[in-house]
Each structure stands twice: as structure tokens, then as C-alpha cells.
Scaffold this motif. Sequence first.
Motif, PDB file in Angstrom:
ATOM      1  N   ASP A  87       0.803  -1.158   0.126  1.00 20.37           N
ATOM      2  CA  ASP A  87      -0.244  -0.250   0.434  1.00 20.37           C
ATOM      3  C   ASP A  87       0.533   1.115   0.012  1.00 20.37           C
ATOM      4  O   ASP A  87       1.119   2.538  -0.524  1.00 20.37           O
ATOM      5  N   SER A  88       2.040   1.225   0.122  1.00 20.69           N
ATOM      6  CA  SER A  88       3.153   2.501   0.654  1.00 20.69           C
ATOM      7  C   SER A  88       3.473   2.561  -0.424  1.00 20.69           C
ATOM      8  O   SER A  88       3.941   4.059  -0.693  1.00 20.69           O
ATOM      9  N   LEU A  89       3.928   1.504  -1.108  1.00 19.06           N
ATOM     10  CA  LEU A  89       4.192   1.803  -2.237  1.00 19.06           C
ATOM     11  C   LEU A  89       3.550   2.489  -3.442  1.00 19.06           C
ATOM     12  O   LEU A  89       4.175   3.332  -4.800  1.00 19.06           O
ATOM     13  N   LEU A  90       2.124   2.819  -3.456  1.00 16.99           N
ATOM     14  CA  LEU A  90       1.211   3.613  -4.084  1.00 16.99           C
ATOM     15  C   LEU A  90       1.029   4.488  -3.594  1.00 16.99           C
ATOM     16  O   LEU A  90      -0.060   5.369  -4.571  1.00 16.99           O
ATOM     17  N   GLU A  91       1.515   5.536  -2.338  1.00 14.88           N
ATOM     18  CA  GLU A  91       1.088   6.349  -1.844  1.00 14.88           C
ATOM     19  C   GLU A  91       1.434   7.830  -2.780  1.00 14.88           C
ATOM     20  O   GLU A  91       0.434   8.722  -2.654  1.00 14.88           O
ATOM     21  N   ASP A  92       2.284   7.769  -3.554  1.00 14.23           N
ATOM     22  CA  ASP A  92       2.752   9.169  -4.318  1.00 14.23           C
ATOM     23  C   ASP A  92       2.010   8.837  -5.274  1.00 14.23           C
ATOM     24  O   ASP A  92       1.614   8.461  -6.014  1.00 14.23           O
ATOM     25  N   GLN A  93       2.825  10.475  -5.992  1.00 13.25           N
ATOM     26  CA  GLN A  93       1.829  10.685  -7.526  1.00 13.25           C
ATOM     27  C   GLN A  93       2.567  10.227  -8.996  1.00 13.25           C
ATOM     28  O   GLN A  93       2.867  10.842  -9.624  1.00 13.25           O
ATOM     29  N   SER A  94       4.003   9.466  -8.784  1.00 15.68           N
ATOM     30  CA  SER A  94       4.501   9.462  -9.693  1.00 15.68           C
ATOM     31  C   SER A  94       3.904   8.052 -10.693  1.00 15.68           C
ATOM     32  O   SER A  94       2.755   7.810 -10.684  1.00 15.68           O
ATOM     33  N   GLU A  95       4.330   8.482 -11.786  1.00 18.79           N
ATOM     34  CA  GLU A  95       3.304   7.623 -13.275  1.00 18.79           C
ATOM     35  C   GLU A  95       3.820   5.617 -12.885  1.00 18.79           C
ATOM     36  O   GLU A  95       2.390   5.682 -13.276  1.00 18.79           O
ATOM     37  N   LEU A  96       5.133   5.912 -12.266  1.00 19.31           N
ATOM     38  CA  LEU A  96       4.843   4.203 -11.606  1.00 19.31           C
ATOM     39  C   LEU A  96       3.442   3.828 -11.186  1.00 19.31           C
ATOM     40  O   LEU A  96       3.087   2.730 -11.467  1.00 19.31           O
ATOM     41  N   SER A  97       3.170   4.769  -9.615  1.00 18.18           N
ATOM     42  CA  SER A  97       2.385   4.546  -8.456  1.00 18.18           C
ATOM     43  C   SER A  97       1.079   4.168  -8.879  1.00 18.18           C
ATOM     44  O   SER A  97      -0.015   3.663  -9.106  1.00 18.18           O
ATOM     45  N   ALA A  98       0.884   5.293  -9.879  1.00 17.47           N
ATOM     46  CA  ALA A  98      -0.423   5.578 -10.633  1.00 17.47           C
ATOM     47  C   ALA A  98      -0.711   4.193 -11.661  1.00 17.47           C
ATOM     48  O   ALA A  98      -1.939   3.887 -11.825  1.00 17.47           O
ATOM     49  N   GLU A  99       0.293   3.373 -12.739  1.00 17.04           N
ATOM     50  CA  GLU A  99      -0.384   2.804 -13.195  1.00 17.04           C
ATOM     51  C   GLU A  99      -0.171   1.519 -12.181  1.00 17.04           C
ATOM     52  O   GLU A  99      -1.542   0.724 -11.949  1.00 17.04           O
ATOM     53  N   ALA A 100       0.457   1.020 -10.907  1.00 15.52           N
ATOM     54  CA  ALA A 100       0.280   0.138 -10.328  1.00 15.52           C
ATOM     55  C   ALA A 100      -0.933  -0.288  -9.537  1.00 15.52           C
ATOM     56  O   ALA A 100      -2.032  -0.718  -9.249  1.00 15.52           O
ATOM     57  N   ARG A 101      -1.567   1.356  -9.352  1.00 18.84           N
ATOM     58  CA  ARG A 101      -2.921   1.753  -8.744  1.00 18.84           C
ATOM     59  C   ARG A 101      -4.456   1.433  -9.283  1.00 18.84           C
ATOM     60  O   ARG A 101      -5.092   0.413  -8.550  1.00 18.84           O
ATOM     61  N   GLN A 102      -4.016   1.207 -10.622  1.00 17.14           N
ATOM     62  CA  GLN A 102      -4.887   0.633 -11.510  1.00 17.14           C
ATOM     63  C   GLN A 102      -5.374  -0.966 -11.448  1.00 17.14           C
ATOM     64  O   GLN A 102      -6.099  -1.407 -10.888  1.00 17.14           O
ATOM     65  N   PRO A 111       1.589  -7.141 -12.383  1.00 13.52           N
ATOM     66  CA  PRO A 111       2.808  -7.349 -13.013  1.00 13.52           C
ATOM     67  C   PRO A 111       4.129  -7.339 -12.210  1.00 13.52           C
ATOM     68  O   PRO A 111       4.997  -6.243 -11.117  1.00 13.52           O
ATOM     69  N   ALA A 112       5.055  -8.567 -11.906  1.00 15.80           N
ATOM     70  CA  ALA A 112       6.297  -8.144 -11.342  1.00 15.80           C
ATOM     71  C   ALA A 112       7.367  -7.500 -11.172  1.00 15.80           C
ATOM     72  O   ALA A 112       7.998  -6.684 -10.680  1.00 15.80           O
ATOM     73  N   GLU A 113       7.304  -7.298 -13.118  1.00 16.20           N
ATOM     74  CA  GLU A 113       8.923  -6.015 -12.722  1.00 16.20           C
ATOM     75  C   GLU A 113       8.050  -4.638 -13.083  1.00 16.20           C
ATOM     76  O   GLU A 113       8.859  -3.523 -12.020  1.00 16.20           O
ATOM     77  N   LEU A 114       6.606  -4.108 -12.955  1.00 13.53           N
ATOM     78  CA  LEU A 114       6.284  -2.750 -12.468  1.00 13.53           C
ATOM     79  C   LEU A 114       6.590  -3.150 -10.790  1.00 13.53           C
ATOM     80  O   LEU A 114       7.267  -1.910  -9.923  1.00 13.53           O
ATOM     81  N   LEU A 115       6.287  -3.768 -10.215  1.00 11.25           N
ATOM     82  CA  LEU A 115       6.208  -3.684  -8.664  1.00 11.25           C
ATOM     83  C   LEU A 115       7.809  -3.855  -8.480  1.00 11.25           C
ATOM     84  O   LEU A 115       7.836  -3.328  -7.517  1.00 11.25           O
ATOM     85  N   ILE A 116       8.755  -4.317  -8.954  1.00 13.62           N
ATOM     86  CA  ILE A 116      10.473  -4.484  -9.266  1.00 13.62           C
ATOM     87  C   ILE A 116      10.371  -3.097  -8.828  1.00 13.62           C
ATOM     88  O   ILE A 116      11.257  -2.215  -7.980  1.00 13.62           O
ATOM     89  N   GLN A 117       9.804  -2.135  -9.789  1.00 11.42           N
ATOM     90  CA  GLN A 117       9.936  -1.268  -9.969  1.00 11.42           C
ATOM     91  C   GLN A 117       9.993  -0.099  -9.022  1.00 11.42           C
ATOM     92  O   GLN A 117      10.714   0.736  -8.731  1.00 11.42           O
ATOM     93  N   LEU A 118       8.737  -0.137  -8.652  1.00 16.93           N
ATOM     94  CA  LEU A 118       8.148   0.675  -7.151  1.00 16.93           C
ATOM     95  C   LEU A 118       9.310   0.194  -5.875  1.00 16.93           C
ATOM     96  O   LEU A 118       9.842   1.460  -5.578  1.00 16.93           O
ATOM     97  N   ILE A 119       9.454  -0.590  -5.976  1.00 15.66           N
ATOM     98  CA  ILE A 119      10.453  -1.157  -4.775  1.00 15.66           C
ATOM     99  C   ILE A 119      11.860  -0.766  -4.251  1.00 15.66           C
ATOM    100  O   ILE A 119      12.331  -0.598  -3.679  1.00 15.66           O
ATOM    101  N   LYS A 120      12.331  -0.950  -5.665  1.00 17.39           N
ATOM    102  CA  LYS A 120      14.038  -0.720  -6.182  1.00 17.39           C
ATOM    103  C   LYS A 120      14.131   1.066  -5.891  1.00 17.39           C
ATOM    104  O   LYS A 120      14.870   1.591  -5.025  1.00 17.39           O
TER     105      LYS A 120
END
Length: 467
Positions: A87-102, A111-120
Motif C-alpha cells: 500500500d505504501s508503494l502506491l501512495e506517491d504521485q509518480s506515474e509508476l504508482s499511478a499505473e500500479a494503483r490501476q 505485474p512483477a516488473e512494475l512491482l520491482i521498479q516500485l520497490i527498487k
Amino acid sequence: MDDAANPLRIPPQMSVYADKHNLFHLLQRMLTGLLIDQPEDPISYLVRLLQAADVPKIMLLGPPAVGKHSAAKKLSAELGAVHVTTDSLLEDQSELSAEARQYALTHQEIPAELLIQLIKRRLNSVDCVDKGWVMEGVPQTFLQALRLQQAGVIPQHVVMLEAPDDVLLERARGRLVDPLTADVYHQTFLWPADDAVAQRLEKRRDLPEEQRLADLQRYRREVTALTSAYQHVLRVVNSDQPITDVYQQVAAFVKTRRYYRTPRILLLGPPGSGKSHQARQLSEKYKMVDVSCGRLLRAAAADGSAVGDEVQPYLDGGTPVPDPLVLKVLDKRLSRLDCCSRGWILHGFPRDLEQVRSLQESQHRPNRVYFLEVTDDVCLERITLRATDPVTGERFHVVTRPAPNSEVHKRLRTRPEDGVDTVTQELRLYRKHTAALQSVYPDAVHIDADQDFHSVFEALESRLTAD
């Protein structure tokens, strides 16, 4: 091959020092980070990486409703580390987080690749680098674990909470949440001591029972692979006990400095105890180097080296190779880069007190020693009833793996060294020196090898990461 033609030989003293101070692991982390991140200023990057080496890097895993959130939140507060959740990975306003929130809004797996980008990106932020992190509930699958490792996200500690399915389902049904703090409570298992907190608790919107079961089954499918992915830094904690006891065990584990030690394994046991089979299995699964002393001497004799020329007459005459010559061959092999970085499993040497003392005085002392225990009768049955097909090279056994048909059975041949008299003599020699070997390795692990090979391997594997 002589030393002059072998550029991958590491001085033994350097190998011992590097293993003692965890330098191979540190070098691997630094090179992985450089290759993945490709920083513009690599020197500053490495300095920052070294400075962050001792901050907490913890993963808290487990099935739904096992208590990960409560333990992770308390742990991050106690250690002063950043609590990282999906949940905390999805909180900011970046495009990555917005895509993940969808994906999250439509209850789809990110998707694994998107999640790993957020975590990294999150773990590379200043607060996580300076304070460390406690990551809750990620990875959930072996694929995610693999992608995280490839991205250079390497935890120092991994805690896996476990509890029976019926307990987990009961906990999920009665879960309550504090809307102000997001702390999770339960009407039966965990009630807040503060009445003000108790009055404002809200019942979470329950998932359908079918969904809870599906999530739990999904976790069960992945748990074995997840365990193997983090086996060197993993502790499994039973969560079906008072929460204070659970937390004490978790906290005690993550406060220890646990580093992966390059395995230098010595397998000892009588002929027929299964040393070669277990060494091969360990090598295949963990990529350690399988070092059979017998095979090593034969290979040395065949490679045309000066040492090999010294070994050859003893093999031709069927006489034991002198210990100094054996140690010279072993030293060359165990000093190679693959043995130093990946570790090794040695079997077939030492056989007596003089040999074991020579090994202990060398730069290749084992850090894990296993005795495979089995009776002489079982050893005799395993060895004397086996035979080889000269056409295919396959080995069969009268009891455990008989020949598939009469044609194969007729052409089977028994090796002279597998005869009853020869094996009996080998067993007698082993028993003669067993007490001396055990006196040098009083802390060795003794494994019951009079069971199926898979069970023996599991017993070895369970102690592989013991300090």
C-alpha cells in the motif's frame, strides 16, 4: 593443468580471509549494484553502498492473516527503519504508482516488473538507505523473489511467519482496524488494552470466503520456492502462539548479524552411505563444487600436468596415493575461483587421523561437517548387489533398482572393488578410524543415512545454513 596456466587460482590465505570477513558476499553486492544501477559516479555510489551495509534490511513474509503487519510495524518502530508495504508503494504521485494503483483498484496482481521498479525506487530513497527497511508481505511469489534478487534487493534477514490454515481463516474473519493508526486487531486473538482504541475499531470489509481460501492456496503453492530463495537468511516462526512470544522470536533473530558463509562441506561416512549421491544433489541445487577425491586424482592423472604424472603410477599400481600428493591436488582444486566463491563439498578424503589433521592444518578447513551414519549390513547390501551395464553405463541394484529386462540383466557387470571381501575390508578400515575423525569434529552433524536418499538430503539441507 599447471598453476602457470591457471589464472583463476586464488591464494589460500586470501580465500580464508575473504570468507571470514564476508568479502565475497560484499563484492557480489557491489558488482551487482554497479551493473544494475550503472551510476554516473561509481566511487560515490560504492561509498554510499558500504555506509549502508549495516542498516536493517528485513523481509517479513507469510500467508494472509498470519500477523505480518503488526510484527513489521512494531519491528520498524523499534529499529528506526522504514516500514514498506504494498500500500505504501502506491501512495506517491509518480506515474509508476499511478499505473500500479490501476491494477490494485481492479483487484489484479501488479505485474512483477512494475512491482520491482516500485520497490527498487523506494528502497533507494534517502530514508531507506540511511535507516534501513522492513518490507512486509513482499515478495509473494518465487518470480518476484527472483526479480528482486536480480535487481540487487538482497535482505539480511527474512522472517516467515506460519500458522495452520484453520487458525488463519478464523483470524481473517474477526479482523478489526484502527482507522487512525491502521493497526490491526482481532476480537478474539488481539484486543487493544486502550479502551479509546477499542471504541473506534472498525470491521474490515470481508473478502468472500472463496477468495480467502484462494489467496491461502496461492501462498501454499509458492511457499516452498520462496523458502529456497532465501534459505541462507531465513527463520520460520510459528505464529500460532501469543503475539508477544512471536515478536520476541522475530526481534531476536533480526538483531543478530547473519551473513552467508561460503559453504565448505565435508561429507564423511562408510562406503555405501551415499556420500557421492548427496554431494551431487547439493551441487546441483546450490551450485557448489562437487569435489570427489577419487575422481579428482583420476582427472589429475589424465590432464598431463606435472602433478598428474606423479599420481599416475600409484593409480596404475593400485596403491594409495601418498597424502602429501593428495593434498597438493586438493589444494590446486579448492583454490580455484569456483570453489572459493561458490563453496565446495569434499568426500573421499580424509580417511584417517593423519589425513584429517593435514586438512585442518591447510587453508581449506571445512566449516560444515556431516557424518552419514549407516550399519555395515546396509552398506554391504547397497554395494555388493549393484552392477553396471557396460553398454549404457547405467548402474542397477538387485533390490532397489533391478534391470528393466533379461537382456540388460545378462550383460550387467560387477566391479571388482564392489566384491564382498573388498567392501568388508573398506568398512573395517573406516570403523577403525571413525572415533579419531569424530574427535577432530566434535560439533559435526550426524545424519541417519539408513533411509531414502530424499530424506537424507532434506536432513543435510536443513543444517546447511547452521553457523
